[in-house]
Design an enzyme around this catalytic site. Sequence first.
Site, short mmCIF file in Angstrom:
data_model
loop_
_atom_site.label_atom_id
_atom_site.label_comp_id
_atom_site.label_asym_id
_atom_site.label_seq_id
_atom_site.Cartn_x
_atom_site.Cartn_y
_atom_site.Cartn_z
N GLU A 208 36.46 -65.70 15.62
CA GLU A 208 36.92 -65.53 14.24
C GLU A 208 37.78 -66.70 13.77
OE1 GLU A 208 36.75 -61.27 15.97
OE2 GLU A 208 37.02 -63.33 16.69
N CYS B 148 39.72 -58.47 17.72
CA CYS B 148 40.77 -57.98 18.62
C CYS B 148 42.05 -57.67 17.85
CB CYS B 148 41.04 -58.98 19.74
SG CYS B 148 41.73 -60.55 19.20
N ALA C 160 13.47 -61.69 46.52
CA ALA C 160 12.09 -62.16 46.52
C ALA C 160 11.37 -61.49 47.68
CB ALA C 160 12.04 -63.68 46.65
N THR D 65 23.13 -62.31 55.80
CA THR D 65 22.63 -63.34 54.90
C THR D 65 23.49 -64.59 55.00
OG1 THR D 65 21.71 -61.71 53.36
CG2 THR D 65 22.14 -63.91 52.50
#
Length: 353
Positions: free
Chosen positions: A53, A78, A157, A203
């Site tokens: 704004e 806000c 994947a 991982t």
Amino acid sequence: MNYEEKYMYRCLQLASFGGGYVAPNPMVGAVVVHNHQIIGEGFHHRYGEAHAEPNAILSVKDESLLRESTLYVNLEPCSHVGKTQPCAHLIVDKKIPKVVIGTLDPNPKVSGRGIKILQDAGIKVVTNVLEDECFRLNKRFFALYNEHRPFILLKWAETRDGFIDIIRHDVNTPPLQISSQLAKQLTHKMRSENQAIMVSTNTAVLDNPSLITKHWPGKNPIRIILDRTGRIPGNYNIFNDLAETLIFTENPRKNTESTEYLHLQFDEFMLNNLLQILVSKNIHSVLVEGGAQLLNNFIDAGLWDEAWVEVSEQVIGRGVQAPSMGIVPDSSVIINNHLHLKYINRNKKFNTP
């Protein structure tokens, strides 16, 4: 399309330019219109900097026109003091007579209060213009307040016969290459769009990933690693200084400049407790990339919002079983002759990626 929707679409377009830079704040764009002509516009560029704004209002060359103009903004202005001054007060001070808002702010510090400030000052307020589109743009921000947890995006994947990797026992065995170069770029785009990325111990140990956005511009996500017993070697890539790293473990070590160790009990309440810690750190979105057990844990607990699954034409016969969702994809995108991308959204009201 009416003129209110036309200018709101422009707000959304502007807001999207802040993607990857404003989190944990929402993406917001604003447009100032005088006699059906845009005379000012702006967006929230970066967290801690000016909101949309004031950027739009201050871009207007002739300030006197503001008293005859309409301000369009995709999220309620806000009303509280944070990193910047309240936008609602600025709008009142500039005597803008009308404000059109896409959707209310879910933040209880703001929700409805910004509108009340405007209305109490005699400003005409129109709400819920392109509400679904405005929600969708800031789905991560809304999840934090509506679900009381971060937005969770699952990504993996798999081969055509349903495996995400070969069976591996050490880092010397390279992982199965499923993703194409283009798919890797899309994955790194997802990393840039989410505030954090999460992987499990296996991982991290087997792949030694950096978990940064090497193939796409944007900020590196916060790295979240689950390492119950501290198995990950200290010389691994996740401990470099390229991104902030959070290690959740039952055996915390001494923090470093870029790595923080957080105690977490690895029991049946682990995921819920983990997500609440992330909320306390104002992290509103997490990309979960693996491994299979971690992905399945999120799926089984129903703690996810979207899933992107790459499916290749490879057939390997045996390996690490891919997660199973049992849900028909909302859409499927062909990447090339050997790979396509499936998209699944738990919130069917907003089923567009």
